[in-house]
Motif scaffolding. Sequence first.
Motif, PDB file in Angstrom:
ATOM      1  N   ARG A 104       0.893  -0.821   0.106  1.00 63.52           N
ATOM      2  CA  ARG A 104       0.267   0.051  -0.140  1.00 63.52           C
ATOM      3  C   ARG A 104       0.776   1.130   0.115  1.00 63.52           C
ATOM      4  N   SER A 105       0.137   2.315  -0.926  1.00 61.13           N
ATOM      5  CA  SER A 105       1.418   3.558  -0.426  1.00 61.13           C
ATOM      6  C   SER A 105      -0.008   4.738  -0.905  1.00 61.13           C
ATOM      7  N   THR A 106       0.404   4.837   0.255  1.00 59.34           N
ATOM      8  CA  THR A 106      -0.766   6.394   0.755  1.00 59.34           C
ATOM      9  C   THR A 106       0.550   7.931   0.309  1.00 59.34           C
ATOM     10  N   PHE A 107       0.625   8.554  -0.933  1.00 54.28           N
ATOM     11  CA  PHE A 107       1.064   9.610  -0.367  1.00 54.28           C
ATOM     12  C   PHE A 107       2.471   9.468  -0.218  1.00 54.28           C
ATOM     13  N   GLY A 108       2.687   8.385  -1.142  1.00 58.50           N
ATOM     14  CA  GLY A 108       4.235   7.963  -1.583  1.00 58.50           C
ATOM     15  C   GLY A 108       4.745   7.397  -1.556  1.00 58.50           C
ATOM     16  N   ALA A 109       5.732   6.583  -1.791  1.00 69.90           N
ATOM     17  CA  ALA A 109       6.278   5.626  -2.536  1.00 69.90           C
ATOM     18  C   ALA A 109       6.895   4.227  -2.388  1.00 69.90           C
ATOM     19  N   LEU A 110       6.078   3.395  -3.070  1.00 74.55           N
ATOM     20  CA  LEU A 110       6.544   1.983  -2.406  1.00 74.55           C
ATOM     21  C   LEU A 110       7.359   1.028  -3.608  1.00 74.55           C
ATOM     22  N   ILE A 111       8.511   0.381  -3.170  1.00 72.30           N
ATOM     23  CA  ILE A 111       9.588   0.057  -4.358  1.00 72.30           C
ATOM     24  C   ILE A 111       9.120  -1.726  -3.331  1.00 72.30           C
ATOM     25  N   VAL A 112       8.951  -2.791  -4.490  1.00 75.73           N
ATOM     26  CA  VAL A 112       9.349  -4.236  -3.689  1.00 75.73           C
ATOM     27  C   VAL A 112       9.273  -5.191  -4.810  1.00 75.73           C
ATOM     28  N   ASP A 113      10.503  -5.076  -4.572  1.00 72.04           N
ATOM     29  CA  ASP A 113      11.786  -6.585  -5.041  1.00 72.04           C
ATOM     30  C   ASP A 113      11.587  -8.094  -5.170  1.00 72.04           C
ATOM     31  N   LEU A 114      10.459  -9.142  -6.076  1.00 77.61           N
ATOM     32  CA  LEU A 114      10.571 -10.653  -5.482  1.00 77.61           C
ATOM     33  C   LEU A 114      11.424 -10.944  -6.107  1.00 77.61           C
ATOM     34  N   THR A 115      12.741 -10.968  -6.746  1.00 75.63           N
ATOM     35  CA  THR A 115      13.133 -11.571  -7.426  1.00 75.63           C
ATOM     36  C   THR A 115      13.761 -12.916  -6.680  1.00 75.63           C
ATOM     37  N   ASP A 116      14.773 -12.278  -5.285  1.00 76.21           N
ATOM     38  CA  ASP A 116      15.003 -12.699  -4.209  1.00 76.21           C
ATOM     39  C   ASP A 116      14.215 -12.806  -2.934  1.00 76.21           C
ATOM     40  N   ALA A 117      12.773 -12.846  -2.475  1.00 73.23           N
ATOM     41  CA  ALA A 117      12.236 -13.080  -1.774  1.00 73.23           C
ATOM     42  C   ALA A 117      12.251 -14.449  -1.890  1.00 73.23           C
ATOM     43  N   VAL A 118      11.922 -14.948  -0.477  1.00 74.26           N
ATOM     44  CA  VAL A 118      10.567 -15.698  -0.872  1.00 74.26           C
ATOM     45  C   VAL A 118       9.048 -15.953  -0.672  1.00 74.26           C
ATOM     46  N   ILE A 119       9.200 -17.061  -1.838  1.00 74.90           N
ATOM     47  CA  ILE A 119       7.847 -16.913  -2.124  1.00 74.90           C
ATOM     48  C   ILE A 119       7.161 -18.120  -2.162  1.00 74.90           C
ATOM     49  N   PRO A 120       5.966 -18.152  -0.648  1.00 71.34           N
ATOM     50  CA  PRO A 120       5.494 -19.164  -0.048  1.00 71.34           C
ATOM     51  C   PRO A 120       4.142 -20.547  -0.645  1.00 71.34           C
ATOM     52  N   GLY A 121       4.800 -21.474  -1.129  1.00 66.35           N
ATOM     53  CA  GLY A 121       3.818 -21.535  -2.034  1.00 66.35           C
ATOM     54  C   GLY A 121       3.705 -21.310  -3.709  1.00 66.35           C
ATOM     55  N   ARG A 122       3.145 -22.087  -4.735  1.00 66.49           N
ATOM     56  CA  ARG A 122       3.173 -22.018  -5.890  1.00 66.49           C
ATOM     57  C   ARG A 122       1.904 -20.547  -6.159  1.00 66.49           C
ATOM     58  N   GLU A 123       1.577 -20.507  -5.639  1.00 70.37           N
ATOM     59  CA  GLU A 123       0.472 -18.988  -5.695  1.00 70.37           C
ATOM     60  C   GLU A 123      -0.110 -18.298  -4.637  1.00 70.37           C
ATOM     61  N   VAL A 124       0.733 -16.936  -4.920  1.00 68.32           N
ATOM     62  CA  VAL A 124       0.225 -15.559  -4.224  1.00 68.32           C
ATOM     63  C   VAL A 124       0.223 -14.349  -4.816  1.00 68.32           C
ATOM     64  N   THR A 125      -0.750 -14.037  -3.455  1.00 68.54           N
ATOM     65  CA  THR A 125      -1.343 -12.516  -4.301  1.00 68.54           C
ATOM     66  C   THR A 125      -1.439 -11.617  -3.532  1.00 68.54           C
ATOM     67  N   LEU A 126      -0.822 -10.770  -4.755  1.00 64.97           N
ATOM     68  CA  LEU A 126      -0.501  -9.025  -4.349  1.00 64.97           C
ATOM     69  C   LEU A 126      -1.492  -8.307  -4.059  1.00 64.97           C
ATOM     70  N   GLU A 127      -2.052  -7.952  -3.395  1.00 66.95           N
ATOM     71  CA  GLU A 127      -3.230  -6.549  -2.796  1.00 66.95           C
ATOM     72  C   GLU A 127      -2.092  -5.074  -2.938  1.00 66.95           C
ATOM     73  N   LEU A 128      -2.146  -4.432  -4.661  1.00 67.83           N
ATOM     74  CA  LEU A 128      -1.595  -3.647  -5.117  1.00 67.83           C
ATOM     75  C   LEU A 128      -2.045  -2.245  -4.788  1.00 67.83           C
ATOM     76  N   ASN A 129      -2.607  -1.224  -3.421  1.00 66.15           N
ATOM     77  CA  ASN A 129      -2.837  -0.692  -3.537  1.00 66.15           C
ATOM     78  C   ASN A 129      -2.419   1.091  -3.873  1.00 66.15           C
ATOM     79  N   SER A 130      -2.281   1.803  -4.443  1.00 64.60           N
ATOM     80  CA  SER A 130      -1.900   3.741  -4.249  1.00 64.60           C
ATOM     81  C   SER A 130      -2.947   3.872  -4.525  1.00 64.60           C
ATOM     82  N   PHE A 131      -3.205   5.531  -3.335  1.00 63.52           N
ATOM     83  CA  PHE A 131      -3.559   6.234  -3.308  1.00 63.52           C
ATOM     84  C   PHE A 131      -2.435   7.503  -3.010  1.00 63.52           C
TER      85      PHE A 131
END
Length: 189
Positions: A104-131
């Motif tokens: 979530r980004s509200t009047f800000g900047a959020l930069i996320v890199d998932l390339t080295d992240a541990v992804i639990p399972g074969r499917e994930v949901t990213l809920e991206l909210n920007s206001f």
Amino acid sequence: MTSLTPYAGDDPAQRASDADRDRVAAILGEALATGRLTSTEHADRLDAAYAAVTMGDLVPLTRDLPQVSGPTSLPATEKQEVAAVFSKVIRGGRWVAGRHTELRSTFGALIVDLTDAVIPGREVTLELNSFCGKLIVTVPHNAHVIDEGIALFSKRAVTGGKTEGDGPLIRVTGKAAFGKIVVYREAYP
């Protein structure tokens, strides 16, 4: 007598299910919480647990750890939240994403890199909210990305589509209002 696998009666050649991986992840989470594993060891073993194909692949991950008694809940791997409110937040490197991760980004900047992240399972949901903010997400090069989000007076660019290979399925939901959401695939290594 100690069982070869995390659960008595399991055949090491049997294919592991998501529930089997989750049980091992619970043992690893308990080991992290009690100081038996460092955060780096935990991330490495958790990554290996979710990449395991057979029950035998799970054996070395918990062999030196006590078994967890009682219910095995995984709040840390189920839901994560990262927010930037009137600020700039950068999240990258080795970290554990949740099966449902809200960014979530509200009047800000959020930069996320998932390339080295541990992804639990074969499917994930990213809920991206920007206001009135900016949200930029980099997904692994082999990820299959499905965009189910909306935009209102915003820029929303989600690339990634289907790829060859067995990368994770990343379902992108959420909304942008007067903001910007960009999801793109890392360059092939």
